[in-house]
Design an enzyme around this catalytic site. Structure first.
Site, PDB file in Angstrom:
ATOM      1  N   HIS A  87       0.817  -1.724  -0.132  1.00  0.00           N
ATOM      2  CA  HIS A  87      -0.078  -0.205   0.614  1.00  0.00           C
ATOM      3  C   HIS A  87       0.408   1.297   0.281  1.00  0.00           C
ATOM      4  O   HIS A  87       2.221   1.326   0.965  1.00  0.00           O
ATOM      5  CB  HIS A  87      -1.445  -0.280   1.518  1.00  0.00           C
ATOM      6  CG  HIS A  87      -2.016   1.160   1.493  1.00  0.00           C
ATOM      7  ND1 HIS A  87      -1.625   1.818   1.060  1.00  0.00           N
ATOM      8  CD2 HIS A  87      -3.521   0.751   0.556  1.00  0.00           C
ATOM      9  CE1 HIS A  87      -3.040   2.996   0.963  1.00  0.00           C
ATOM     10  NE2 HIS A  87      -4.003   1.861   0.237  1.00  0.00           N
ATOM     11  N   ASP A 142      -8.242  -5.163  -1.031  1.00  0.00           N
ATOM     12  CA  ASP A 142      -8.593  -5.931  -1.673  1.00  0.00           C
ATOM     13  C   ASP A 142      -8.051  -7.071  -1.071  1.00  0.00           C
ATOM     14  O   ASP A 142      -8.870  -8.248  -2.411  1.00  0.00           O
ATOM     15  CB  ASP A 142      -8.183  -5.586  -2.632  1.00  0.00           C
ATOM     16  CG  ASP A 142      -8.547  -4.252  -3.419  1.00  0.00           C
ATOM     17  OD1 ASP A 142      -9.580  -4.072  -3.376  1.00  0.00           O
ATOM     18  OD2 ASP A 142      -7.570  -3.630  -3.967  1.00  0.00           O
TER      19      ASP A 142
HETATM   20  C1  LIG Z   1      -8.378   0.026  -2.896  1.00  0.00           C
HETATM   21  C2  LIG Z   1      -6.274  -0.281  -3.691  1.00  0.00           C
HETATM   22  O1  LIG Z   1      -6.038   0.789  -4.524  1.00  0.00           O
HETATM   23  S1  LIG Z   1      -5.820  -1.013  -2.706  1.00  0.00           S
HETATM   24  C3  LIG Z   1      -3.997  -1.467  -3.134  1.00  0.00           C
HETATM   25  C4  LIG Z   1      -4.251  -2.042  -4.629  1.00  0.00           C
HETATM   26  N1  LIG Z   1      -4.017  -2.529  -4.984  1.00  0.00           N
HETATM   27  C5  LIG Z   1      -2.842  -3.704  -5.207  1.00  0.00           C
HETATM   28  O2  LIG Z   1      -2.870  -4.759  -4.830  1.00  0.00           O
HETATM   29  C6  LIG Z   1      -1.737  -4.461  -6.254  1.00  0.00           C
HETATM   30  C7  LIG Z   1      -0.339  -5.051  -5.293  1.00  0.00           C
HETATM   31  N2  LIG Z   1       0.405  -3.692  -4.857  1.00  0.00           N
HETATM   32  C8  LIG Z   1       0.618  -2.648  -5.538  1.00  0.00           C
HETATM   33  O3  LIG Z   1       1.210  -2.570  -6.803  1.00  0.00           O
HETATM   34  C9  LIG Z   1       1.417  -1.971  -4.946  1.00  0.00           C
HETATM   35  O4  LIG Z   1       2.223  -2.412  -3.587  1.00  0.00           O
HETATM   36  C10 LIG Z   1       0.658  -0.854  -4.370  1.00  0.00           C
HETATM   37  C11 LIG Z   1       0.502  -0.043  -5.588  1.00  0.00           C
HETATM   38  C12 LIG Z   1      -0.273  -0.703  -3.448  1.00  0.00           C
HETATM   39  C13 LIG Z   1       1.072   0.825  -4.086  1.00  0.00           C
HETATM   40  O5  LIG Z   1       2.260   1.210  -4.440  1.00  0.00           O
HETATM   41  P1  LIG Z   1       3.549   2.398  -4.953  1.00  0.00           P
HETATM   42  O6  LIG Z   1       3.477   2.852  -3.366  1.00  0.00           O
HETATM   43  O7  LIG Z   1       4.047   2.683  -5.460  1.00  0.00           O
HETATM   44  O8  LIG Z   1       4.921   0.935  -4.176  1.00  0.00           O
HETATM   45  P2  LIG Z   1       5.585   0.089  -5.084  1.00  0.00           P
HETATM   46  O9  LIG Z   1       5.093  -0.383  -6.466  1.00  0.00           O
HETATM   47  O10 LIG Z   1       6.772   1.226  -5.572  1.00  0.00           O
HETATM   48  O11 LIG Z   1       6.689  -1.342  -4.363  1.00  0.00           O
HETATM   49  C14 LIG Z   1       7.865  -0.285  -3.003  1.00  0.00           C
HETATM   50  C15 LIG Z   1       8.228  -1.783  -3.106  1.00  0.00           C
HETATM   51  O12 LIG Z   1       7.378  -2.672  -2.478  1.00  0.00           O
HETATM   52  C16 LIG Z   1       7.210  -4.013  -3.420  1.00  0.00           C
HETATM   53  N3  LIG Z   1       5.898  -4.813  -3.672  1.00  0.00           N
HETATM   54  C17 LIG Z   1       5.075  -4.137  -2.850  1.00  0.00           C
HETATM   55  N4  LIG Z   1       3.693  -4.077  -3.309  1.00  0.00           N
HETATM   56  C18 LIG Z   1       4.010  -5.494  -3.776  1.00  0.00           C
HETATM   57  C19 LIG Z   1       3.478  -6.243  -3.573  1.00  0.00           C
HETATM   58  N5  LIG Z   1       1.866  -6.830  -4.254  1.00  0.00           N
HETATM   59  N6  LIG Z   1       4.101  -7.737  -4.410  1.00  0.00           N
HETATM   60  C20 LIG Z   1       5.545  -7.848  -4.341  1.00  0.00           C
HETATM   61  N7  LIG Z   1       6.008  -6.785  -3.838  1.00  0.00           N
HETATM   62  C21 LIG Z   1       5.375  -5.161  -3.506  1.00  0.00           C
HETATM   63  C22 LIG Z   1       7.466  -3.521  -5.061  1.00  0.00           C
HETATM   64  O13 LIG Z   1       8.025  -4.117  -6.172  1.00  0.00           O
HETATM   65  C23 LIG Z   1       8.638  -2.031  -4.298  1.00  0.00           C
HETATM   66  O14 LIG Z   1      10.230  -2.895  -3.985  1.00  0.00           O
HETATM   67  P3  LIG Z   1      11.413  -2.487  -4.703  1.00  0.00           P
HETATM   68  O15 LIG Z   1      11.248  -1.403  -4.008  1.00  0.00           O
HETATM   69  O16 LIG Z   1      12.269  -3.194  -4.046  1.00  0.00           O
HETATM   70  O17 LIG Z   1      11.463  -2.070  -5.727  1.00  0.00           O
HETATM   71  O1  LIG Z   2      -6.079   3.835  -0.415  1.00  0.00           O
HETATM   72  C1  LIG Z   2      -5.696   4.348  -1.937  1.00  0.00           C
HETATM   73  O2  LIG Z   2      -4.155   4.571  -2.279  1.00  0.00           O
HETATM   74  C2  LIG Z   2      -6.045   2.366  -1.895  1.00  0.00           C
HETATM   75  C3  LIG Z   2      -6.792   2.351  -1.224  1.00  0.00           C
HETATM   76  O3  LIG Z   2      -6.767   1.892  -0.363  1.00  0.00           O
HETATM   77  C4  LIG Z   2      -8.111   2.476  -1.516  1.00  0.00           C
HETATM   78  O4  LIG Z   2      -8.199   2.578  -2.907  1.00  0.00           O
HETATM   79  O5  LIG Z   2      -9.230   1.952  -0.208  1.00  0.00           O
END
Ligand SMILES: CC(=O)SCCNC(=O)CCNC(=O)[C@H](O)C(C)(C)COP(=O)(O)OP(=O)(O)OC[C@H]1O[C@@H](n2cnc3c(N)ncnc32)[C@H](O)[C@@H]1OP(=O)(O)O
Ligand SMILES: O=C([O-])CC(=O)C(=O)O
Length: 365
Positions: A258, A315
């Site tokens: 997140h 999620d």
């Molecule tokens: C309702 C919502 O929107 S809740 C979020 C729903 N999205 C997901 O579940 C998709 C999976 N998760 C992700 O893609 C990300 O964690 C996000 C989009 C939620 C947050 O993204 P950001 O804050 O930009 O974090 P970012 O993608 O840069 O990740 C940071 C580090 O953690 C790792 N990481 C973060 N999430 C995950 C994951 N789900 N699986 C594996 N590695 C992960 C990244 O690879 C990165 O590693 P690094 O620093 O070694 O390169």
């Molecule tokens: O806040 C965020 O980036 C994503 C999230 O958890 C939501 O929309 O519920």
């Protein structure tokens, strides 16, 4: 020019009274009330709270619920349009188009007075579940079901989807899901909606921006991603190799990580509890056990690989709850939107009330 923050990480873009997140402690509040205390209310009460700013008293809640119930129906013309959809498309695309079409049937669509916005808010909250259920049924050539006014917002949605009155626990699970999905500060879909609202575009257009942004697999689309992952993994024995293989390939595990929470998402805990209770009612712990094993591996083994833990976000266990509710994965993002629409509306109103066009700068390279 100021330093560029990729993905606007940590950038504070506006003041809000709608919600508060402490990403280190894992705290979420809607209008100053902790999510744990809101999860046992009705969705109507939480929707009212988000949009109007206070927990409704008995009379306010009764009136609000009656208004919602009165507006649940969609008209015959709309149903004709839904029946014409090409059901090869994704459910969320269908919902986006259907909401756009609903705007055309709303005579106040381009009226911007507070009264018109209030009326449109009620219609949006009320009609979202009807449209999602009707679209789903239409994709199987089935007629939409009349809303059941005896049922809560969530229970009525399940009823309109399947024609079956949900059990008490199923109804509770759906209500909680909509409450937990309802609001989350400046998440991507809400931010995109606030940009649209800041140009003084209308409420429907802003909500459609929200829907388009929610769709992405890194945001609301991750819920479907988790459901697909659980199907792909299949049994608990496959979890370890599946997860480690993904990490090895530097692929993301849906439902984890997140931008704001650096600890357990407080909503995930509540979902986890509901998923566990559903697994007991359904006498099938397989989805829950698999999910818990994925969580265990990402907590412990991610530390070994990357030096930190990965926690479930909203999620992850919501997807497990949907599995137990027999909800098809294609519907997951649309159902998220049924809950989120109240938060979107609240943000739209907040933006209209104290507006300045949202327009950041880019660093030319
Ligand atoms: C309702 C919502 O929107 S809740 C979020 C729903 N999205 C997901 O579940 C998709 C999976 N998760 C992700 O893609 C990300 O964690 C996000 C989009 C939620 C947050 O993204 P950001 O804050 O930009 O974090 P970012 O993608 O840069 O990740 C940071 C580090 O953690 C790792 N990481 C973060 N999430 C995950 C994951 N789900 N699986 C594996 N590695 C992960 C990244 O690879 C990165 O590693 P690094 O620093 O070694 O390169
Ligand atoms: O806040 C965020 O980036 C994503 C999230 O958890 C939501 O929309 O519920």
């Amino acid at each position: 020019m100021e330093e560029m923050k990729k993905g606007l990480e940590g950038v504070v873009a506006l003041d809000t009274k709608i919600s508060f997140i402490d990403g280190i402690q894992g705290i979420l509040m809607y209008r100053g009330i902790k999510i744990e205390d809101l999860a046992d209310l009705s969705y109507d009460a939480v929707s009212y709270l988000l949009i109007n700013g206070n927990i409704p008293n008995e009379t306010e809640l009764l009136e609000y619920s009656q208004e919602i119930k009165k507006n649940r129906q969609i008209n015959g013309k709309q149903i004709e349009v839904l029946n014409e959809f090409d059901f090869g498309i994704e459910a969320l695309d269908g919902l986006r188009t259907a909401i756009s079409c609903t705007a055309h049937f709303d005579l106040e669509n381009n009226h911007h007075s507070p009264d018109a916005n209030k009326n449109k808010s009620i219609r949006l909250v009320a009609k979202f579940p009807t449209i999602v259920a009707a679209l789903h049924r239409a994709s199987f050539g089935q007629e939409p079901l009349e809303p059941n006014d005896e049922l809560s917002h969530g229970a009525n949605f399940l009823y309109m989807l399947t024609g079956k009155i949900p059990t008490e626990l199923e109804a509770e699970a759906m209500e909680k899901d909509l409450i937990l999905s309802a609001e989350h500060e400046l998440n991507p879909s809400t931010f995109s909606l606030r940009i649209a609202a800041s140009t003084l575009s209308d409420l429907y257009s802003a909500v459609i921006c929200g829907l388009c942004t929610l769709k992405g697999p890194l945001h609301g689309g991750a819920r479907k991603g988790v459901m697909d992952m659980l199907d792909e993994v299949g049994t608990i024995e496959n979890v370890q190799s599946y997860v480690l293989d993904k990490l090895e390939k530097k692929e993301k595990i849906m439902g984890f990580g997140h931008r704001v929470y650096k600890t357990y998402d407080p909503r995930a805990r509540i979902y986890k509890d509901v998923a566990k209770r559903l697994s007991i009612e359904k006498q099938d712990s397989s989805w829950f056990d698999m999910a818990e094993e994925i969580e265990r591996i990402l907590y412990h083994e991610f530390v070994e690989i990357r030096g930190k833990s990965l926690y479930p976000n909203v999620d992850f266990y919501s997807a497990v709850v949907y599995k137990y509710l027999d909800i098809p994965a294609e519907l997951a993002t649309s159902i998220f939107a049924i809950g989120r629409v109240s938060g979107w509306i609240a943000h739209c109103m907040e933006q209209y009330a104290d507006n300045r066009v949202i327009r950041p700068r880019a660093h030319f390279v």
